[in-house]
Design an enzyme around this catalytic site. Sequence first.
Site, PDB file in Angstrom:
ATOM      1  N   ASN A  55       0.403  -3.876  10.410  1.00 14.55           N
ATOM      2  CA  ASN A  55      -0.018  -2.677  10.461  1.00 14.55           C
ATOM      3  C   ASN A  55      -0.544  -1.902   9.191  1.00 14.55           C
ATOM      4  OD1 ASN A  55       0.157   0.491  11.041  1.00 14.55           O
ATOM      5  ND2 ASN A  55       1.535   0.119   9.531  1.00 14.55           N
ATOM      6  N   GLU A  56      -2.132  -1.802   9.281  1.00 17.22           N
ATOM      7  CA  GLU A  56      -2.688  -1.055   8.148  1.00 17.22           C
ATOM      8  C   GLU A  56      -2.766  -1.917   6.944  1.00 17.22           C
ATOM      9  OE1 GLU A  56      -1.214   3.515   9.455  1.00 17.22           O
ATOM     10  OE2 GLU A  56      -0.436   2.437   7.399  1.00 17.22           O
ATOM     11  N   GLN A  57      -2.515  -3.256   7.165  1.00 16.87           N
ATOM     12  CA  GLN A  57      -2.552  -4.132   6.028  1.00 16.87           C
ATOM     13  C   GLN A  57      -2.866  -5.444   6.377  1.00 16.87           C
ATOM     14  OE1 GLN A  57      -3.256  -4.769   3.112  1.00 16.87           O
ATOM     15  NE2 GLN A  57      -1.485  -4.283   1.883  1.00 16.87           N
ATOM     16  N   ARG A 105       0.679  -1.343  -0.049  1.00 21.54           N
ATOM     17  CA  ARG A 105       0.109  -0.009   0.014  1.00 21.54           C
ATOM     18  C   ARG A 105       0.853   1.294  -0.110  1.00 21.54           C
ATOM     19  NH1 ARG A 105      -4.351  -0.747   4.715  1.00 21.54           N
ATOM     20  NH2 ARG A 105      -4.463   1.562   4.249  1.00 21.54           N
TER      21      ARG A 105
END
Lengths: 262, 233
Positions: free
Chosen positions: B201-203, B161
Amino acid sequence: MVEIGKTKLDSGWIAARSTEIEKTGVQLTTTHAPTLETSPWMEAVVPGTVLGTLLKNKLIPDPFYGLENEAIIDIADSGREYYTFWFFTTFQCSMSGNQHVDLNFRAINYSAEVYLNGHKKVLSKGMFLRQSIDITDFLQPDGQNLLVVLVHPPDHPGKIPPEGGQGGDHEIGKDVAAHYVEGWDWMTPIRDRNTGIWDEVSVSVTGPVKITDPHLVASFFDHYERVYLHSTVELENRNAWVAECTLNIQVTTELEGNVCLV
Amino acid sequence: EHLQTTHLSIPPGAHIQYTFPPLFFYKPNLWWPNGMGKQSLYNVGITVDVKGYGESDSWKHPFGFRKIESTIDSVTGGRLFKVNGQPIFIRGGNWILSDGLLRLSKKRYKTDIKFHADMNFNMIRCWGGGLAERPEFYHYCDIYGLLVWQEFWITGDVDGRGVPVSNPNGPLDHDLFLLCARDTVKLLRNHPSLALWVGGNEQTPPEDINTALKDNLKLHPYFQMPNQISNSV
C-alpha cells in the site's frame, strides 16, 4: 480403513497462559493431559486469537464497546509471555494399512511449537503460511490423540506512542504480519497483535499418494469460443514402492437445481 | 468431453508435478464481474486412484472461465481493467478485515460481500496492512462477482515512508516474506475473482522482494503461445 478426506478441528479446544503452566508440551500430551476442570485451563476459540479466547471467558471487556480497549493491557506493557498461550485438544483418528494422516494449520500468528502424543515439531514463523505435518507415525494405536500448540506473538509487537498514529512505532513491520494491529487513524491497537491459531486446523487422511495445490488456468481463443482448461497438480508418493496411479479430472456445471451436466 | 483419465507411475518417496492435457471447451459460460453478466462457475474435481489401494486423495474447487487484463493508461496513469476483453469501470471499496479479533465466519463474509455487490460495487481492495484474505472471502467474491485487488504485507507508513521513517528495507526476513507470499498465491490462485496482486500500500516492496514477486507472478509462457496450445490439442 478410515475414509479419506479432511476433518476440521474447530471444537473442544482449551487454553492457558504459558506463564501459568509448568508442564512441558511432552507432558501435556502424554502423562499430564489437561482438562477444562484443571485450573487455569479455559474454553478456547479456535480458529481465533488469544483475545478472542479471553473475551469468551469474560476475562477482558469487549474491546469494541466504548473505551473498553483501554482497559486491556497492551503487549508492549505486559511483555510477550503474557499473550503466549497453550492451546490443547484431543481428536480421534486411527488409520489402517497404507494410509497417511496430515495435521494442517492454515495460518498461525506468529510462531508455534506443536506437540502430538509426546512428539514435538517447531513450525515456521509468519502470519500467512499454511503448514502441514505428516503425523502418521505419531498417532496412538487406540486412535485417541492429544495435541497441544504453544503459540507465540509476533517477534516485534512494538509499542504504541502516546499520540498513537499509523502503525504505532512501526516495529510490527519487521515481521511478516498484519500491520494494522499497532493501530491506525481508523483503528485502536489490538492488544495481543492478533496472536493465535487464527485460521482453520484440520486433519486429513489420504492413501499412499497425496494431491497438493492444483493450479487451474484457462486460455481463450476465437473470441472466447475456443477455451482450454490447463490443470497442473503436485503429487507425492509416500510409499516405499512405485505407485501405479490413475488420475482423473472432471468438470461439471451445476444447472438450476441439482441437475449436473457432465 | 469434460472427463479425462491419465495413468502415471510415481517412484517411491517422489514429489512430482503433473500437467493434464488441456481440456477443450466450446463457448463455455464465462464468469463476469457484478453488473456485467452471470458469475458462471464450474466444479473441477481431481482424484488419484492407486493400484491395489483405491482412491488415495481427491480435490475439488469451483472454477470460473474469465480473462482479466489490466494495464497502466499512458494518458491518465490510471490502471485500466478488462474482463473477457470488455473494458470495465471499476467501482470499488477498501477492505481491511471482517473483525479485529479475527472472528472470521462464512456467514459474516457472505453478508459483507453481498452488501458490496448490492451497493453495485465490482471490486474490493484488500489493503496491505490487513490480511491476505481467506478462501471463504474469495468464495463469496466468486459467487457475487466482486473482483479482488489483494495487496501483500507492505504499507507506506510502516515501511519507509512513515513518520518516523522506519523499516526502509521492509521486514527483517525477506525469505520468510517470499515463503508466505508464495504459499498465499497457491492458496488463492484458483479463484476467478482474484484480479490483481499488488506489492503493498503506497509503497513498493524492497527491490529483491518486488523482483521475486513479479517473477513468480508472471503468466507462464506456455499459456501465451496460442498456436502451441492448439497444436498440442
